[in-house]
Design a protein around this motif. Structure first.
Motif, short mmCIF file in Angstrom:
data_model
loop_
_atom_site.label_atom_id
_atom_site.label_comp_id
_atom_site.label_asym_id
_atom_site.label_seq_id
_atom_site.Cartn_x
_atom_site.Cartn_y
_atom_site.Cartn_z
N ARG A 22 0.50 -0.82 0.29
CA ARG A 22 -0.09 0.02 -0.10
C ARG A 22 0.96 1.13 -0.20
N GLY A 23 0.32 2.33 -0.58
CA GLY A 23 1.68 3.18 -0.76
C GLY A 23 2.83 3.39 -1.30
N GLN A 24 2.99 2.60 -2.70
CA GLN A 24 3.73 1.80 -2.81
C GLN A 24 4.60 3.61 -4.14
N VAL A 25 3.62 3.54 -5.14
CA VAL A 25 3.81 4.28 -5.80
C VAL A 25 4.23 5.62 -5.45
N PHE A 26 3.88 5.92 -3.87
CA PHE A 26 4.68 7.13 -3.53
C PHE A 26 6.29 7.15 -3.20
N ARG A 27 6.65 5.99 -3.46
CA ARG A 27 7.72 5.89 -3.38
C ARG A 27 8.79 5.26 -4.98
N GLY A 28 7.37 5.19 -5.88
CA GLY A 28 8.25 4.94 -7.37
C GLY A 28 8.34 6.07 -7.83
N ALA A 29 7.90 7.60 -7.40
CA ALA A 29 8.14 8.45 -8.61
C ALA A 29 8.61 9.65 -7.38
N VAL A 30 9.63 10.45 -8.21
CA VAL A 30 9.56 12.00 -6.90
C VAL A 30 9.12 13.43 -7.50
N PHE A 31 8.61 13.88 -5.89
CA PHE A 31 7.74 14.60 -6.17
C PHE A 31 8.51 16.65 -6.16
N ALA A 32 7.59 17.21 -6.58
CA ALA A 32 7.93 18.35 -6.66
C ALA A 32 6.68 19.50 -5.70
N ILE A 33 7.46 20.45 -5.41
CA ILE A 33 5.78 20.91 -4.68
C ILE A 33 6.00 22.99 -4.94
N ALA A 34 4.95 23.20 -5.25
CA ALA A 34 4.93 25.15 -5.34
C ALA A 34 3.36 25.55 -4.98
N SER A 35 3.63 26.65 -4.35
CA SER A 35 2.77 27.02 -4.10
C SER A 35 1.90 28.51 -4.81
N ALA A 36 1.48 29.61 -4.59
CA ALA A 36 0.77 30.44 -5.62
C ALA A 36 0.16 30.70 -4.55
N SER A 37 0.23 32.75 -4.24
CA SER A 37 -0.14 33.98 -3.46
C SER A 37 -0.63 34.34 -3.71
N GLY A 38 -1.55 35.30 -3.33
CA GLY A 38 -1.68 37.25 -3.11
C GLY A 38 -0.78 37.74 -2.20
N GLY A 39 -0.30 36.65 -1.10
CA GLY A 39 0.19 37.35 0.15
C GLY A 39 1.81 37.03 -0.08
N ARG A 40 2.48 37.76 0.81
CA ARG A 40 3.68 37.96 0.50
C ARG A 40 4.24 37.07 1.31
N LEU A 41 3.28 35.60 2.30
CA LEU A 41 4.01 34.23 2.25
C LEU A 41 4.53 33.55 0.83
#
Length: 192
Positions: free
Chosen positions: A109-128
């Motif tokens: 269970r959850g093997q798919v998460f170990r088989g790929a590389v993940f990158a993350i991004a976010s956009a916001s109207g605020g300064r953070l």
């Protein structure tokens, strides 16, 4: 050698979303870098709120199975998440919760998460720029034993970040986007 395949998942369904625009900008950069990119909308994969009783009664929904298999068919995954109340929106968390329950034959269970590389991004109207959502998303993905690249992109003041071609206009933002893309490509190539 086969092409590097990257899956891009915007975590917002809202029309004109800052995060969908950022996903499009990153997709453009990935394509320019030679990756074969699939960008999806989670509106095409509707899922009920995760409920263990529902899973026991009806199994994992077909859209979760399809998403899991789509992730498995790619070397890398980019998730672009909005920030709601200092965390990830329910859409993103619920999608990950369901995908983590999919277990095909001869898999853990959850093997798919170990088989790929993940990158993350976010956009916001605020300064953070969604940094609190990125911290939460990194924690969630790490709990699923995913490999998440160290670089991330938190786009601040996203309502002022784009030019008339819908590309990032500030050099620091462009540099951060390119660094994220390079790292996702480099790490994903090792999974090939």
């Amino acid at each position: 050698m086969s092409a590097l395949k990257i899956l891009v998942i915007p975590g917002s369904l809202r029309t004109g979303s800052h995060n969908a625009r950022l996903a499009a900008a990153i997709t453009h950069e990935l394509v320019q870098s030679g990756a074969e990119v699939t960008r999806i909308s989670l509106s095409d994969f509707p899922l009920p709120i995760y409920d263990g009783d529902l899973q026991a009664k009806s199994g994992v929904p077909k859209h979760a199975v399809n998403l899991k298999r789509m992730i498995g068919a790619h070397h890398g995954v980019l998730i672009v998440t909005p920030e709601y109340n200092s965390s990830v929106p329910a859409l993103v968390k619920n999608t990950i919760d369901w995908i983590s329950r999919v277990q095909d034959t001869h898999e853990t269970r959850g093997q798919v998460f170990r088989g790929a590389v993940f990158a993350i991004a976010s956009a916001s109207g605020g300064r953070l720029g969604g940094t609190r959502a990125l911290a939460a998303l990194r924690l969630i993905l790490s709990a699923c034993h995913a490999s998440v690249v160290p670089n991330q992109l938190a786009l601040s003041f996203a309502d002022q970040a784009y030019d008339e071609m819908d590309r990032l206009k500030h050099p620091a933002d462009v540099e951060a986007l390119q660094a994220l893309v390079r790292q996702l490509i480099d790490h994903s190539q090792r999974m090939m």
